[in-house]
Design an enzyme around this catalytic site. Structure first.
Site, PDB file in Angstrom:
ATOM      1  N   THR A  16       0.869  -1.219  -0.134  1.00  0.00           N
ATOM      2  CA  THR A  16      -0.037  -0.142  -0.017  1.00  0.00           C
ATOM      3  C   THR A  16       0.760   1.021  -0.061  1.00  0.00           C
ATOM      4  OG1 THR A  16      -1.848  -1.185   1.043  1.00  0.00           O
ATOM      5  CG2 THR A  16      -1.956   1.153   1.315  1.00  0.00           C
ATOM      6  N   THR A  21       4.477   4.104  -3.624  1.00  0.00           N
ATOM      7  CA  THR A  21       5.360   3.235  -4.357  1.00  0.00           C
ATOM      8  C   THR A  21       4.737   2.110  -4.714  1.00  0.00           C
ATOM      9  OG1 THR A  21       7.258   4.233  -2.767  1.00  0.00           O
ATOM     10  CG2 THR A  21       7.850   2.357  -4.056  1.00  0.00           C
ATOM     11  N   ALA A  81       8.196   1.399   2.342  1.00  0.00           N
ATOM     12  CA  ALA A  81       8.514   1.434   3.705  1.00  0.00           C
ATOM     13  C   ALA A  81       8.263   2.951   3.917  1.00  0.00           C
ATOM     14  CB  ALA A  81       9.735   0.758   4.027  1.00  0.00           C
ATOM     15  N   GLY A 117       0.447   4.942   5.872  1.00  0.00           N
ATOM     16  CA  GLY A 117      -0.785   4.638   5.123  1.00  0.00           C
ATOM     17  C   GLY A 117      -1.864   3.900   6.078  1.00  0.00           C
ATOM     18  N   GLU A 148      -0.503  -5.468   6.061  1.00  0.00           N
ATOM     19  CA  GLU A 148       0.536  -5.536   5.607  1.00  0.00           C
ATOM     20  C   GLU A 148       1.629  -6.729   6.202  1.00  0.00           C
ATOM     21  OE1 GLU A 148       1.956  -1.442   5.744  1.00  0.00           O
ATOM     22  OE2 GLU A 148       1.183  -0.944   3.822  1.00  0.00           O
ATOM     23  N   LYS A 174      14.327   6.980   2.243  1.00  0.00           N
ATOM     24  CA  LYS A 174      13.766   5.886   3.263  1.00  0.00           C
ATOM     25  C   LYS A 174      14.857   5.450   4.175  1.00  0.00           C
ATOM     26  CE  LYS A 174       9.602   6.889   1.959  1.00  0.00           C
ATOM     27  NZ  LYS A 174       8.567   5.996   1.481  1.00  0.00           N
TER      28      LYS A 174
END
Ligand code: 5RP
Length: 218
Positions: free
Chosen positions: A28, A31, A83, A97, A103, A121
């Site tokens: 989700t 990306t 991530a 999110g 996840e 990240k």
């Protein structure tokens, strides 16, 4: 190269990891959305997908990709997701999110977890990004008090309900020296569904989009 182009490059690089005729675990976020768009281009060679959120399920279906219920699937060879932060041990913070629980379920089932991210990240120590915790609504205040005892500054994410009908508390001010230990401690608090540390089930591969191309970490 923009951050979005780095995300897109990392997402497209993940396609090489997808076995023919497999059910693909799909994450989700922005990306993961690039990954869904890339997956649509090869949809003829996969069986379908399991999604980690209602939003990703809708995007997959809009692209003509079959979405399976998690309980209808025996195996997921590869899970691809973004991530919020990831370290060089491939331990991550996720849940920006609010999809962390689903996840984590898909990651737990998957044989390989491929993390896709832009270069911002990658961090030395997890915790600058506030750690999301999914909480049963009636336990919100209790969990917040317990998180203070663990050294964090809990902030209720106003106006957000997860796909599972729960609330999110974001924990600020953590310098997470031992991610696996903290992941377990937070999950022991009554009322916590799970937290966004992916340390006990970390990523197997990180595809990091950078200004000079996609770097692979294992
Ligand atoms: C959603 C997530 C995402 O993977 C994370 O927030 C990264 O998002 P993006 O790809 O938009 O930067 O954990 O719950």
């Amino acid at each position: 190269m923009s951050l979005d182009e780095m995300k897109r490059a990392a997402a497209r690089a993940a396609i090489a990891f997808i076995p023919d005729n497999s059910v693909v675990g799909v994450g989700t976020g922005s990306t993961a959305n690039h990954f869904i768009d890339a997956l649509a281009e090869i949809k003829g060679r996969i069986d379908g997908a399991v999604a980690s959120s209602e939003a990703s399920a809708a995007r997959l279906k809009a692209n003509g990709i079959t979405v399976y219920d998690m309980n209808a699937v025996d195996r997921i060879p590869v899970y691809v997701d973004g991530a919020d932060e990831i370290n060089r041990h491939l331990q991550a913070i996720k849940g920006g999110g609010a999809a962390l629980t689903r996840e984590k379920i898909v990651a737990a089932v998957a044989e390989q977890f491929i993390c896709i991210a832009d270069e911002t990240k990658l961090v030395d120590v997890l915790g600058t990004f506030p750690l999301p915790v999914e909480v049963i609504p009636m336990a919100r205040s209790h969990v917040a008090r317990e998180l203070v005892l663990l050294g964090g500054r809990p902030v209720y994410r106003e106006g957000v309900l997860t796909d599972n009908g729960n609330v999110i508390i974001d924990v600020h001010g953590l310098q997470i020296a031992e991610p696996g230990k903290l992941e377990g401690e937070i999950n022991q608090i009554v009322g916590v569904v799970t937290n966004g540390l992916f340390a006990r089930r970390r990523a197997d591969v990180l595809l990091l989009g950078t200004a000079t191309g996609v770097q692979t970490y294992r």
